[in-house]
Design a protein around this motif. Sequence first.
Motif: not given
Length: 339
Positions: A83, A127, A204-205, A309, A323-324, A326
């Motif tokens: 990210d 997503h 989730r992302g 991630e 950080h984010r 996915r």
Amino acid sequence: VSPHPSRAWKRIFWTMILLALGLLGLLLYGLPIVRYLEVLIPMGICPETTMSLLKDNFTGVLRPWARPEVLTCTSWGAPIIWDGIFDPHVARQKAEQQNLTIGLTVFAVGRYLEKYLARFLETAEQHFMVGQRVVYYVFTERPDAVPGIALGPGRRLRVERVERERRWQDVSMARMRTLHAALGGRLGREASFVFCMDVDQYFRGTFGPEALAESVAQLHAWHYRWPLRLLPFERDERSAAALAPDEGDFYYHAAVFGGSVAALQRLTAHCARGLEQDRARGLEARWHDESHLNKFFWLHKPAKVLSPEYCWCPEIGPRAEIHRPRLLWAPKEYHLLRD
């Protein structure tokens, strides 16, 4: 040319530190303390000469310097996608310009269908490759039990029947043969690029076009910081999946891999062939099809590597570099799901 002495000593130093701390942690506190100490192991740095060259047809020019705390490239010049190093708007535009259809395959066999499939598909709709044409392929022995999911424009769901295997290990290993056949059939004709994923996880992302490439491998969330010699590659020399102690780049997770149809045909053919060779010899690799996938990516380097991630395990706990997330691992209930 032999490696620089200081670098060699640095690798030896960190290996010894990890072994010492790991043994101490296991003896005194158990596995969680080992995971906590793992953050002390440096991940490496992408050379500046390589940074300026990192770009592809799906992300444009990357910004690896935006994440100095993590490794953003491989030794062969492939980007490791974190990210912050790409512009998601540029990635989406480049994918739209190429008029792609993206396949997503998942196996939902036995109790895994009721436990995980609905959430996997529902969160994928939210997503996975949003705004792109997507075709889902669900492989199951019970097509009538696949839940109905509301799909967005340009998104389709196909269900393919497979035979129920006797053991869960056989389900895992048979998927390479099944995928190879599907890629040579309708899936291969419908999709430009395909991702293959495990069903016991959920989105989730945003998992977008920045992940696309000719061949894509996923760093394993539990092993991305470990030194090479401690990674769980197959070491039995009799196995087709075997790697020597000094072989291997990263340990890749078979829960997520992807690429073009042609690239995945080569990967699945290699893994299916290796699994059959092992079976004929009365062998079974330590981590089944994942061991063979890691052998393939050692011999044929992936064009892109996804950071943890993109497939994170919440049980590891918080990490500053994540950080984010996915895609997240769902709780594993092997005692209930595996016969």
